[in-house]
Design an enzyme around this catalytic site. Sequence first.
Site, PDB file in Angstrom:
ATOM      1  N   ASP A  83      12.252  38.679  -3.886  1.00  0.00           N
ATOM      2  CA  ASP A  83      13.247  37.769  -2.905  1.00  0.00           C
ATOM      3  C   ASP A  83      12.633  36.696  -1.931  1.00  0.00           C
ATOM      4  OD1 ASP A  83      15.545  38.414  -4.394  1.00  0.00           O
ATOM      5  OD2 ASP A  83      15.959  40.297  -3.040  1.00  0.00           O
TER       6      ASP A  83
ATOM      7  N   LYS B   4      22.373  41.896   3.223  1.00  0.00           N
ATOM      8  CA  LYS B   4      23.099  41.523   2.062  1.00  0.00           C
ATOM      9  C   LYS B   4      22.937  42.567   1.051  1.00  0.00           C
ATOM     10  CE  LYS B   4      23.059  38.580  -1.951  1.00  0.00           C
ATOM     11  NZ  LYS B   4      22.180  39.266  -2.923  1.00  0.00           N
ATOM     12  N   ASN B   5      21.820  42.880   0.607  1.00  0.00           N
ATOM     13  CA  ASN B   5      21.567  43.803  -0.500  1.00  0.00           C
ATOM     14  C   ASN B   5      22.074  45.320  -0.189  1.00  0.00           C
ATOM     15  OD1 ASN B   5      20.851  42.042  -2.037  1.00  0.00           O
ATOM     16  ND2 ASN B   5      18.657  42.331  -2.445  1.00  0.00           N
TER      17      ASN B   5
ATOM     18  N   ARG C 292      25.869  32.404  -0.090  1.00  0.00           N
ATOM     19  CA  ARG C 292      26.160  33.836  -0.666  1.00  0.00           C
ATOM     20  C   ARG C 292      25.420  34.932  -0.041  1.00  0.00           C
ATOM     21  NH1 ARG C 292      23.943  34.845  -6.034  1.00  0.00           N
ATOM     22  NH2 ARG C 292      24.378  36.709  -5.018  1.00  0.00           N
TER      23      ARG C 292
ATOM     24  N   ARG D 107      18.916  39.519 -16.969  1.00  0.00           N
ATOM     25  CA  ARG D 107      19.028  40.442 -16.192  1.00  0.00           C
ATOM     26  C   ARG D 107      19.838  41.517 -16.765  1.00  0.00           C
ATOM     27  NH1 ARG D 107      20.279  37.997 -10.118  1.00  0.00           N
ATOM     28  NH2 ARG D 107      19.399  39.835  -9.318  1.00  0.00           N
TER      29      ARG D 107
ATOM     30  N   CYS E 216      22.986  35.144  -9.499  1.00  0.00           N
ATOM     31  CA  CYS E 216      21.957  34.126  -9.770  1.00  0.00           C
ATOM     32  C   CYS E 216      21.243  34.153 -11.065  1.00  0.00           C
ATOM     33  CB  CYS E 216      20.917  34.195  -8.693  1.00  0.00           C
ATOM     34  SG  CYS E 216      21.443  33.832  -7.056  1.00  0.00           S
TER      35      CYS E 216
HETATM   36  C1  UD1 Z   1      18.183  43.860  -6.582  1.00  0.00           C
HETATM   37  C2  UD1 Z   1      18.459  42.752  -5.751  1.00  0.00           C
HETATM   38  C3  UD1 Z   1      17.777  41.413  -5.899  1.00  0.00           C
HETATM   39  C4  UD1 Z   1      16.250  41.742  -5.991  1.00  0.00           C
HETATM   40  C5  UD1 Z   1      16.045  42.768  -7.147  1.00  0.00           C
HETATM   41  C6  UD1 Z   1      14.682  43.165  -7.237  1.00  0.00           C
HETATM   42  C7  UD1 Z   1      20.638  43.302  -4.869  1.00  0.00           C
HETATM   43  C8  UD1 Z   1      22.094  42.949  -4.947  1.00  0.00           C
HETATM   44  N1  UD1 Z   1      19.973  42.535  -5.647  1.00  0.00           N
HETATM   45  O1  UD1 Z   1      18.617  43.180  -7.991  1.00  0.00           O
HETATM   46  O2  UD1 Z   1      17.947  40.597  -4.707  1.00  0.00           O
HETATM   47  O3  UD1 Z   1      15.664  40.486  -6.390  1.00  0.00           O
HETATM   48  O4  UD1 Z   1      16.876  43.919  -6.814  1.00  0.00           O
HETATM   49  O5  UD1 Z   1      14.109  43.589  -5.731  1.00  0.00           O
HETATM   50  O6  UD1 Z   1      20.163  44.571  -4.264  1.00  0.00           O
HETATM   51  N2  UD1 Z   1      15.918  45.679 -15.387  1.00  0.00           N
HETATM   52  C9  UD1 Z   1      16.075  46.123 -16.681  1.00  0.00           C
HETATM   53  N3  UD1 Z   1      17.264  46.835 -16.913  1.00  0.00           N
HETATM   54  C10 UD1 Z   1      18.183  47.288 -15.873  1.00  0.00           C
HETATM   55  C11 UD1 Z   1      18.027  46.679 -14.703  1.00  0.00           C
HETATM   56  C12 UD1 Z   1      17.104  46.030 -14.407  1.00  0.00           C
HETATM   57  O7  UD1 Z   1      15.311  45.964 -17.225  1.00  0.00           O
HETATM   58  O8  UD1 Z   1      19.412  47.838 -16.263  1.00  0.00           O
HETATM   59  C13 UD1 Z   1      14.725  44.846 -14.744  1.00  0.00           C
HETATM   60  C14 UD1 Z   1      15.182  43.736 -14.598  1.00  0.00           C
HETATM   61  O9  UD1 Z   1      15.439  42.591 -15.452  1.00  0.00           O
HETATM   62  C15 UD1 Z   1      14.073  43.326 -13.441  1.00  0.00           C
HETATM   63  C16 UD1 Z   1      13.720  44.588 -12.922  1.00  0.00           C
HETATM   64  O10 UD1 Z   1      14.248  45.874 -13.729  1.00  0.00           O
HETATM   65  O11 UD1 Z   1      12.869  42.837 -14.045  1.00  0.00           O
HETATM   66  C17 UD1 Z   1      14.412  44.817 -11.600  1.00  0.00           C
HETATM   67  O12 UD1 Z   1      15.557  44.499 -11.328  1.00  0.00           O
HETATM   68  P1  UD1 Z   1      16.612  45.344 -10.417  1.00  0.00           P
HETATM   69  O13 UD1 Z   1      15.652  46.033  -9.268  1.00  0.00           O
HETATM   70  O14 UD1 Z   1      17.409  45.974 -11.054  1.00  0.00           O
HETATM   71  O15 UD1 Z   1      17.318  44.206  -9.617  1.00  0.00           O
HETATM   72  P2  UD1 Z   1      18.850  44.190  -9.146  1.00  0.00           P
HETATM   73  O16 UD1 Z   1      19.115  45.581  -8.689  1.00  0.00           O
HETATM   74  O17 UD1 Z   1      19.858  43.336  -9.951  1.00  0.00           O
END
Ligand code: UD1
Length: 420
Positions: free
Chosen positions: A306, A22-23, A398, A121, A116
């Site tokens: 996850d 999915k990701n 999803r 986030r 979610c």
């Molecule tokens: C992706 C995955 C999700 C997984 C997560 C962590 C997808 C579509 N989703 O989500 O399933 O749980 O990685 O492995 O691939 N953060 C910031 N600022 C930002 C972006 C992130 O502070 O601009 C923080 C977030 O709050 C979190 C951490 O960084 O604490 C990691 O988040 P991130 O790896 O970005 O998660 P996603 O890419 O949204």
Amino acid sequence: MKKIKITGNRPLSGEITISGAKNSVVALMPAAILADGIVTLDGVPNISDVDSLIAILEIMGVSVTRDGETLTIDPSGLKSMPMPYGKINSLRASYYFYGSLLGRFGTATVGLPGGCDLGPRPIDLHLKAFEAMGAEISYEGDTMTLKAIDGQLYGATIYMDTVSVGATINTILAAVKAKGRTVIENAAREPEIIDVATLLNNMGARIRGAGTDVITIEGVESLSGTRHQVIPDRIEAGTYVALAAAVGQGVRVTNVLYEHLESFIAKLEEMGVRMTVSEDSIFVEEQGTLKAVNVQTSPYPGFATDLQQPLTPLLLKAHGQATIKDTIYEKRIGHVAELARMSADIEVKGDRIAYQGGKRLEGAEVKATDLRAGAALVIAGLMAQGETIISNVEFILRGYSNIIEKLSALGADIQLIEED
Ligand code: UD1
């Protein structure tokens, strides 16, 4: 409204095949619009996030055809236009259109992303990277416009303050057609990032270092179409390995890349789970007594956030007490109250989840609060005595391809029911 009804405490056995990740696919589909030709993706899972992305692409003038697990994306009719808020809001990974539209047109008008609810986030790191490459950001209501000041992005060196999967991929998407070299420092190392870089490189991009914490991208003028096989979903695989250990009497999980699951498998071994790992499958035996263990999530190759929720029901089967700490998403605790409704001895204590294993779960009416919490409830329902009804199953659909069919084939008593 859809619900899942499970009659638990039935032994499962047989084989279950893992679908494409999915990701990965939620990034590969937006990446495809950077091509001037047709991109074909094989191994695309049957999940509603893919349906949502197809709907978004079609609104943008992209022609998408689906034949089983193969998706053909023809971006020749792609138009630069504001993204529809309702659709974009339906999944968090819609943020990948920021990078791909910016890379393609030098401008993107999009609604803020959904997905979610795991607490805050933010997307500040994504935006910081776009700004470093020469984009200007403005807001109007729920809509954000990103615009390359010169009509074109420029390569830049970007240090990510936090390791972020989304920000790393989005920066790559924006950088592949930027002028000059982009360097991402403190990049995330997840396998899905390598998958996206592989697709883009096969389209003609010049990305080096994906899978390490420094990624270098040399911008190119144009990208062409290609064909790509999506990697297996390591989170789906981990979910079914945990499920097999909880209720299986010999289950083979196939289409698995063990290297993507090393920290998870190590944790299961620490619990005493008996399994045999081979080249592309994991055979999970019927289990004896398991030991409660502490779990702490961290960025890849650490224990995946996850998989924290899907592992929890198996932890509840183990003897002893221990804690779970999610350092990535502290608010990923929606499963705790629901499992407690099923008689589990589990609670949130400060920044951790504390559990005492060994107590029999009882079927109950519970609610999926997010995708992976939903997976945890499915496993708990299969373990429990009696009937479990899970509501809010849209979350589960999803991300888990054909979950009802796959589990029924193992002998589970599980049904999707529709209610008014
Ligand atoms: C992706 C995955 C999700 C997984 C997560 C962590 C997808 C579509 N989703 O989500 O399933 O749980 O990685 O492995 O691939 N953060 C910031 N600022 C930002 C972006 C992130 O502070 O601009 C923080 C977030 O709050 C979190 C951490 O960084 O604490 C990691 O988040 P991130 O790896 O970005 O998660 P996603 O890419 O949204």
